[in-house]
Design an enzyme around this catalytic site. Structure first.
Site, PDB file in Angstrom:
ATOM      1  N   GLU A 177       0.869  -1.194   0.000  1.00 63.55           N
ATOM      2  CA  GLU A 177       0.000   0.000   0.000  1.00 63.55           C
ATOM      3  C   GLU A 177       0.900   1.237   0.000  1.00 63.55           C
ATOM      4  O   GLU A 177       1.205   1.779  -1.021  1.00 63.55           O
ATOM      5  CB  GLU A 177      -0.943   0.000   1.206  1.00 63.55           C
ATOM      6  CG  GLU A 177      -1.921  -1.160   1.152  1.00 63.55           C
ATOM      7  CD  GLU A 177      -3.293  -0.831   1.720  1.00 63.55           C
ATOM      8  OE1 GLU A 177      -3.828   0.253   1.445  1.00 63.55           O
ATOM      9  OE2 GLU A 177      -3.826  -1.700   2.429  1.00 63.55           O
ATOM     10  N   GLU A 202      -1.679  -0.875  13.416  1.00 67.45           N
ATOM     11  CA  GLU A 202      -2.975  -0.752  12.737  1.00 67.45           C
ATOM     12  C   GLU A 202      -4.091  -1.337  13.592  1.00 67.45           C
ATOM     13  O   GLU A 202      -5.208  -0.835  13.618  1.00 67.45           O
ATOM     14  CB  GLU A 202      -2.887  -1.511  11.409  1.00 67.45           C
ATOM     15  CG  GLU A 202      -4.126  -1.426  10.550  1.00 67.45           C
ATOM     16  CD  GLU A 202      -3.903  -2.102   9.197  1.00 67.45           C
ATOM     17  OE1 GLU A 202      -3.091  -3.048   9.134  1.00 67.45           O
ATOM     18  OE2 GLU A 202      -4.526  -1.676   8.205  1.00 67.45           O
ATOM     19  N   ASP A 221      -6.724   8.324   7.314  1.00 67.88           N
ATOM     20  CA  ASP A 221      -5.649   8.192   8.298  1.00 67.88           C
ATOM     21  C   ASP A 221      -5.000   9.552   8.528  1.00 67.88           C
ATOM     22  O   ASP A 221      -4.698   9.942   9.657  1.00 67.88           O
ATOM     23  CB  ASP A 221      -4.587   7.207   7.806  1.00 67.88           C
ATOM     24  CG  ASP A 221      -5.160   5.866   7.359  1.00 67.88           C
ATOM     25  OD1 ASP A 221      -6.198   5.871   6.675  1.00 67.88           O
ATOM     26  OD2 ASP A 221      -4.580   4.828   7.688  1.00 67.88           O
TER      27      ASP A 221
HETATM   28  C1  BGC Z   1      -5.430   1.238   4.798  1.00 66.00           C
HETATM   29  C2  BGC Z   1      -6.060   2.139   5.809  1.00 66.00           C
HETATM   30  C3  BGC Z   1      -7.192   2.841   5.146  1.00 66.00           C
HETATM   31  C4  BGC Z   1      -8.202   1.789   4.844  1.00 66.00           C
HETATM   32  C5  BGC Z   1      -9.495   2.289   4.322  1.00 66.00           C
HETATM   33  C6  BGC Z   1      -6.454   0.233   4.458  1.00 66.00           C
HETATM   34  O1  BGC Z   1      -6.009  -0.735   3.593  1.00 66.00           O
HETATM   35  O2  BGC Z   1      -4.244   0.704   5.254  1.00 66.00           O
HETATM   36  O3  BGC Z   1      -5.316   2.699   6.730  1.00 66.00           O
HETATM   37  O4  BGC Z   1      -7.660   3.941   5.781  1.00 66.00           O
HETATM   38  O5  BGC Z   1      -7.643   0.793   4.015  1.00 66.00           O
HETATM   39  O6  BGC Z   1     -10.223   1.399   3.625  1.00 66.00           O
END
Ligand code: BGC
Length: 921
Positions: free
Chosen positions: A508, A778, A515
């Site tokens: 990602e 997370e 975030d």
């Molecule tokens: C990310 C997050 C994000 C979220 C929203 C994730 O894969 O790592 O931090 O806000 O997806 O769908």
């Protein structure tokens, strides 16, 4: 020779400076201003991005209470400062010491100029002129470039990743040139890439920056960098080199297969401009005369997959003058497009900011060892290891260990995150990858000389992030709270790599908006990231959807969706940054985006209720949903709450920017949304009517001020009940958690917040710390000693829950702005939980604010520092019967300290700048 020129120039400047500062008989009672910066807090920028300048400075503590006046002068040389040729503000009676607008002669690309300021204190005493600061502009227009993009078609076998995406080989370009005139005044390299570049001159890397130019919406704007290369040139023969790798532009990015689209190969653009003392100019620009190869040692280097370096392909001296490039190919050129803006980078690039030595090593089998850096970090390793010719060295990374002797890499998902070094000799090699970065604490090295015993000295971690400096400190009597602060700081270091990322390790590493918006306030307290946010907001404006929505990630590579709680970054972050800095221009720059975003909601709304898509209160613990990553809070409630909140922030911005028409419209809209929200989601008893009575429903309603006055206490009581039902634990995800502290504190339940914060069992901040966290995770339980790892989506470096940092500074430390930019400061620390002392400091736009307190059973002591040109309202926890001593004297005896509020348990005083010790007896 060039070195000698440089020295001569420096000496001249120094002499001029000394003269300016001391060739005068006046004795100054006040010290000159310090900390000179331009626009978003940039100091002495080279390659500055705009000719619209705003100057800021700080007054040194001691000789000022307030600034009565200032005088700024700007000149094109240091010498001319005494009779400035560009601008002289004259003596301006004003307290303004931040963002003073330049109103002098027009300036443009390449211009260099010097500025300084002097100030008068409240008694009208002037200071000497400050030290001079320098600014040099980069190339502001596409037409400033005579260079062309250069690229190369690969002629050898093409490489592909496991995901079948193209792995572009590193492009190496070179160009020899001759410097005929030895009297070089200055030389600048303007350079960028579609991809990543590393430039070199005469065999040496130019600058100390990494991952340049950075990540912007490349179809619209590409950042350019400026380097001072004067001292790198020789008289006579020289050569410039340019290595290019895919980076964000040409590499695989995105967490789903649909994002892995075919991307064009990297290209580079460089313009070396040499100015001689006689005014002549010599330009060496990328064009078809440059030669290139794709058969160099960095075979490929990708952000997700890592780098392969084959030392057998080393090209000795490729970027020096003597090298013969007969075998190399002619560069393929393409012109600069008018519609892709080339603009100087407006925030500091990535640099190596810290070096972490390995703290332990264990050999797993001969030639294979795991190293531990003791801290989850982001950057690259530096290896100094014994190797054997013909045996390739594989370096794998991990944030955690699966077993004592096994890396945990499942959470990298499809990101291979591996380096390979293929040696060409026996012996010690020193190596670091160039065009990638990793999120890791552990690394395994497989393939070193098995006859040697691995040693911690073989490995260190080069911590890389956007080059910001810390502004905040936090410390307390509680070791785990201090660890939490450290985890928040490391979470930020790991995820402020050119753009604000969700995480730095898996497939990602994108600019997730949700975030970012929850963490923005905390980030502004931790470090000087004004320009970092301002730059990312520019990308956000450029990528705003036609509907007014804001895509989930910026730059947008995932598609044209806008989610509530995520797209609202477009209103929340401009407001956060304005609030922390007082920078009205930033608000003005982003106002249209904010207004358009509210318009997007308006178009989606039915009777002021919106059902804009959202992943909701992401990762709420104990969710009842089929996919438990989705929280239980009604999604339309979340969307409508955010609709209201974004409208409110835009309304506030419209007020500040004096837009009466918008103020009227937005005010009416806000009132209507509030009413609709209350009617739809809350009953007369203040209870949320949706299927699940979640903590987040109440937090949004109270935090965003969406209920009528009489209902707030009912809703609050229900929130408290939900927290009690959860055994005094949070049940909130990404959107609810950042509101917990603010709401509980504001509505008189600070003790409850302390209780939640100091919890040690799941879910809580300390829970992760007890499982070994050195960054913010997370998920609270991404790993547990008892159950091991959560499968799949499991980052150990995600800053979102670090948003609690704001409350730690603002309430435990006690420092908050009462006016945007800290012109009026609130100091209201409160003890709680097991804490017996705490201290926080913040380098504000006016200078250092410090707040420290120590508590015993009978006393409460505060040590505070208030910077010049501000005032502070100091809120002291004390009863009517207690007395307050300030610097050992009764507070009532201090003429300049005024009581402004008195209640049963607190008294508020207005303090002037200075350092004070307060004791409540
Ligand atoms: C990310 C997050 C994000 C979220 C929203 C994730 O894969 O790592 O931090 O806000 O997806 O769908």
């Amino acid at each position: 020779m060039a070195d000698f020129k440089m020295m001569k120039y420096c000496l001249l400047c120094l002499t001029a400076l000394i003269c300016l500062c001391s060739c005068t008989s006046v004795e100054y009672k006040t010290h000159p201003p310090v900390g000179l910066s331009v626009n978003e807090g940039l100091k002495n920028p080279l390659g500055f991005h705009t000719s619209n300048l705003r100057f800021s400075w700080k007054l040194p503590p001691g000789s000022y209470q307030v600034q009565q006046a200032y005088d700024v002068r700007v000149a094109s040389t240091i010498k001319q400062l005494s009779s400035p040729d560009l601008w002289r503000s004259g003596k301006v009676l004003s307290r303004q010491s931040t963002f003073v607008q330049y109103e002098g002669k027009p300036i443009g690309s390449r211009d260099q100029f010097f500025w300084q300021v002097r100030t008068w204190n409240e008694r009208g005493q002037p200071s000497a002129w400050s030290k001079a600061a320098v600014i040099e502009l980069g190339l502001l227009n596409n037409t400033d470039w005579q260079a062309q993009w250069i690229g190369l078609t690969e002629t050898s076998e093409l490489l592909f990743s496991k995901q079948q995406t193209r792995l572009y080989k590193t492009r190496y370009f070179r160009k020899p040139f001759v410097v005929e005139n030895i009297n070089i005044k200055k030389a600048r390299l303007y350079v960028t890439a579609k991809g990543l570049f590393e430039a070199s001159i005469n065999g040496k890397k130019v600058g100390d920056t990494w991952m340049t130019p950075g990540w912007t919406p490349y179809q619209k704007r590409i950042e350019t960098l400026t380097y001072d290369v004067t001292a790198m040139l020789n008289s006579g023969s020289n050569a410039i080199g340019l290595a290019l790798a895919p980076g964000w532009h040409s590499g695989r990015m995105g967490h789903a297969q649909r994002h892995w689209i075919a991307k064009p190969a990297p290209q580079g653009l460089a313009q070396l401009e040499i100015v001689y003392e006689n005014g002549q100019k010599h330009v060496i620009a990328t064009d078809h005369t440059w030669k290139g190869t794709t058969n160099g040692p960095i075979v490929y280097s990708e952000i997700y997959d890592g780098e392969q370096y084959d030392a057998r392909l080393d090209i000795r001296g490729w970027n020096t003058a003597l090298f013969s490039d007969r075998e190399w190919l002619q560069a393929e050129t393409s012109p600069i497009a008018d519609d892709v803006k080339l603009l100087p980078k407006s925030h500091p690039p990535v640099r190596v900011k810290h070096t972490l030595p390995a703290i332990s090593v264990q050999e797993i089998s001969p030639g294979v060892a795991i190293f531990d850096l003791g801290q989850n970090m982001v950057g690259v390793p530096r290896l100094k290891i014994p190797v054997k010719k013909g045996r390739s060295v594989k370096v794998n990374f991990a944030e955690m260990l699966k077993k004592k002797d096994e890396l945990y890499t499942d959470n990298y998902r499809t990101a291979l995150s591996r380096n390979e070094y293929i040696p060409n000799t026996n012996g010690i090699v020193e190596w670091s990858p160039t065009f990638t970065f990793h999120g890791f604490r552990y690394l395994s090295i497989d393939g070193y000389d098995a006859d040697e015993t691995p040693d911690v000295s073989w490995v260190s971690g080069l911590v890389q992030y956007s080059d910001f400096e810390p502004t905040g400190t936090f410390n307390s009597s509680h070791q785990k709270l201090n660890q939490l602060h450290s985890n928040i700081v490391w979470g930020m270091r790991g995820n402020f790599l050119d753009i604000p990322t969700d995480c730095p390790q898996r497939d990602e590493r994108m600019g997730w908006t949700g975030d970012a918006q929850v963490f923005a306030d905390t980030s502004m307290l931790n470090a000087g990231v004004h320009s970092f946010w301002s730059a990312w907001l520019q990308s956000m404006r450029e990528d705003q959807l036609d509907s007014g929505g804001i895509s989930n990630v910026i730059p947008n590579i995932t598609g044209n969706f806008s989610m509530s709680g995520w797209g609202d970054a477009s209103t929340v972050i401009p407001w956060s940054v304005y609030h922390a800095t007082g920078d009205i221009n930033l608000l003005a720059d982003n106002y249209e985006m904010m207004r358009k975003f509210v318009g997007f909601y308006e178009a989606e709304a039915r009777d002021y209720i919106v059902s804009t898509q959202t992943v909701g209160d992401w990762l709420q613990p104990y969710s009842h949903q089929k996919d438990p990553r989705w929280g239980d809070t009604d999604e339309t409630l979340i969307a409508t709450a955010y609709f209201a909140y974004s409208t409110k922030l835009t309304l506030d911005a419209a007020r500040i920017l004096s837009k009466p028409q918008d103020v009227a419209e937005l005010q009416a809209l806000y009132t209507n949304i509030k009413t609709a929200f209350d009617e739809k989601y809350f009953d007369e008893d203040g209870k949320v009517t949706s299927a699940y009575e979640t903590q987040t429903s109440y937090l949004l309603a109270l935090g965003f001020d969406l209920l009528p006055e009489y209902k707030k206490q009912y809703a609050l009581a229900r929130l408290v009940k939900q927290i009690e039902k959860a055994d005094f634990h949070l049940r909130t995800g990404f959107l609810g958690t950042p509101l917990l502290a603010e709401v509980l504190d504001k509505f008189g339940h600070r003790d409850l917040m302390f209780r939640i914060l100091f919890n040690e069992n799941y879910p809580s901040w300390f829970y992760s710390i007890d499982q070994g966290a050195t960054t913010i995770w997370e998920r609270w339980n991404g790993y547990t000693h008892k159950d091991g790892f959560i499968p799949k989506m499991n980052s150990f470096n995600h800053y979102a829950y670090g948003a609690i940092g704001e409350w730690m500074y603002k309430r435990i430390g006690g420092i908050r702005p009462l006016e945007p930019g800290y012109k009026r400061i609130g100091l209201a620390p409160r003890p709680g939980g097991p804490l017996t002392s705490a201290e926080a400091s913040y380098e504000s736009p006016y200078g250092l604010i410090r707040s420290e307190w120590v508590k015993t059973d009978t006393t409460f002591k505060m040590m505070i520092e208030i910077p010049p040109n501000t005032t502070a309202q100091v809120d002291v926890p004390m009863t009517f019967s207690q007395t307050l001593l300030v610097n050992d004297t009764l507070v009532s005896e201090h003429a300049k300290i005024n009581l402004i509020q008195k209640e049963a348990k607190r008294q508020v005083f207005l303090f002037q700048p200075g350092s004070y010790t307060l004791s409540v007896e």
